[in-house]
Motif scaffolding. Structure first.
Motif, PDB file in Angstrom:
ATOM      1  N   UNK A  13       0.847  -1.178   0.000  1.00 61.89           N
ATOM      2  CA  UNK A  13       0.000   0.000   0.000  1.00 61.89           C
ATOM      3  C   UNK A  13       0.890   1.238   0.000  1.00 61.89           C
ATOM      4  N   UNK A  14       0.719   2.098  -1.001  1.00 64.87           N
ATOM      5  CA  UNK A  14       1.447   3.363  -1.060  1.00 64.87           C
ATOM      6  C   UNK A  14       0.470   4.489  -0.747  1.00 64.87           C
ATOM      7  N   UNK A  15       0.871   5.377   0.133  1.00 67.12           N
ATOM      8  CA  UNK A  15       0.037   6.515   0.486  1.00 67.12           C
ATOM      9  C   UNK A  15       0.441   7.705  -0.373  1.00 67.12           C
ATOM     10  N   UNK A  16      -0.544   8.319  -1.007  1.00 69.05           N
ATOM     11  CA  UNK A  16      -0.298   9.480  -1.856  1.00 69.05           C
ATOM     12  C   UNK A  16      -1.217  10.616  -1.413  1.00 69.05           C
ATOM     13  N   UNK A  17      -0.800  11.834  -1.657  1.00 67.75           N
ATOM     14  CA  UNK A  17      -1.633  13.002  -1.373  1.00 67.75           C
ATOM     15  C   UNK A  17      -2.334  13.392  -2.663  1.00 67.75           C
ATOM     16  N   UNK A  18      -3.650  13.396  -2.627  1.00 65.26           N
ATOM     17  CA  UNK A  18      -4.450  13.796  -3.787  1.00 65.26           C
ATOM     18  C   UNK A  18      -5.368  14.937  -3.384  1.00 65.26           C
ATOM     19  N   UNK A  19      -5.604  15.849  -4.314  1.00 62.43           N
ATOM     20  CA  UNK A  19      -6.559  16.915  -4.101  1.00 62.43           C
ATOM     21  C   UNK A  19      -7.272  17.169  -5.413  1.00 62.43           C
ATOM     22  N   UNK A  20      -8.477  17.678  -5.310  1.00 59.03           N
ATOM     23  CA  UNK A  20      -9.352  17.838  -6.463  1.00 59.03           C
ATOM     24  C   UNK A  20      -8.855  18.950  -7.381  1.00 59.03           C
ATOM     25  N   UNK A  80       2.868  23.574   4.752  1.00 55.29           N
ATOM     26  CA  UNK A  80       1.426  23.329   4.665  1.00 55.29           C
ATOM     27  C   UNK A  80       1.167  22.339   3.528  1.00 55.29           C
ATOM     28  N   UNK A  81      -0.055  21.842   3.461  1.00 56.57           N
ATOM     29  CA  UNK A  81      -0.515  21.026   2.347  1.00 56.57           C
ATOM     30  C   UNK A  81       0.233  19.714   2.160  1.00 56.57           C
ATOM     31  N   UNK A  82       0.334  19.294   0.876  1.00 58.49           N
ATOM     32  CA  UNK A  82       0.974  18.027   0.542  1.00 58.49           C
ATOM     33  C   UNK A  82       2.453  18.027   0.890  1.00 58.49           C
ATOM     34  N   UNK A  83       3.102  19.182   0.831  1.00 63.97           N
ATOM     35  CA  UNK A  83       4.512  19.277   1.201  1.00 63.97           C
ATOM     36  C   UNK A  83       4.681  18.904   2.681  1.00 63.97           C
ATOM     37  N   UNK A  84       3.758  19.385   3.533  1.00 70.11           N
ATOM     38  CA  UNK A  84       3.802  19.051   4.950  1.00 70.11           C
ATOM     39  C   UNK A  84       3.570  17.563   5.163  1.00 70.11           C
ATOM     40  N   UNK A  85       2.600  17.002   4.448  1.00 70.41           N
ATOM     41  CA  UNK A  85       2.319  15.560   4.577  1.00 70.41           C
ATOM     42  C   UNK A  85       3.530  14.742   4.182  1.00 70.41           C
ATOM     43  N   UNK A  86       4.224  15.145   3.126  1.00 65.59           N
ATOM     44  CA  UNK A  86       5.416  14.432   2.679  1.00 65.59           C
ATOM     45  C   UNK A  86       6.534  14.524   3.715  1.00 65.59           C
ATOM     46  N   UNK A  87       6.713  15.703   4.295  1.00 64.74           N
ATOM     47  CA  UNK A  87       7.754  15.894   5.290  1.00 64.74           C
ATOM     48  C   UNK A  87       7.492  15.085   6.563  1.00 64.74           C
ATOM     49  N   UNK A  88       6.212  14.945   6.907  1.00 64.02           N
ATOM     50  CA  UNK A  88       5.871  14.198   8.123  1.00 64.02           C
ATOM     51  C   UNK A  88       6.011  12.726   7.899  1.00 64.02           C
TER      52      UNK A  88
END
Length: 88
Positions: A13-20, A80-88
């Protein structure tokens, strides 16, 4: 001893950040939480599904909170945003 991991990810399972961002990524209107096996479409969404089927992985996606999308790197180092999710 070490199988090629780029040809087959064996259902990982790979986790990705998606937004509309139609027409590239289209998420359901009621998309609020996180989890796996949720629907997504659009041109990049279809490419992600094709890649997942070819390399044999599953997609678990998260949506950046507060519609922050890609995100911002501020001068003080906060993200913030996907950049923050990637860093975490």
């Amino acid at each position: 001893l070490f199988p090629s991991k780029w040809d087959n990810l064996y259902g990982c399972k790979l986790t990705v950040a998606l937004f509309n961002v139609p027409p590239y990524i289209i998420l359901p209107q009621n998309e609020m939480g996180n989890g796996s096996e949720r629907s997504y479409s659009g041109t990049e969404g279809l490419l992600l599904k094709l890649l997942a089927s070819q390399i044999n992985f599953t997609v678990d996606y998260i949506v950046p909170p507060n519609n922050e999308q890609r995100g911002i790197l501020y001068e003080n180092g906060t993200l913030t945003g996907a950049i923050k999710l990637l860093a975490e």
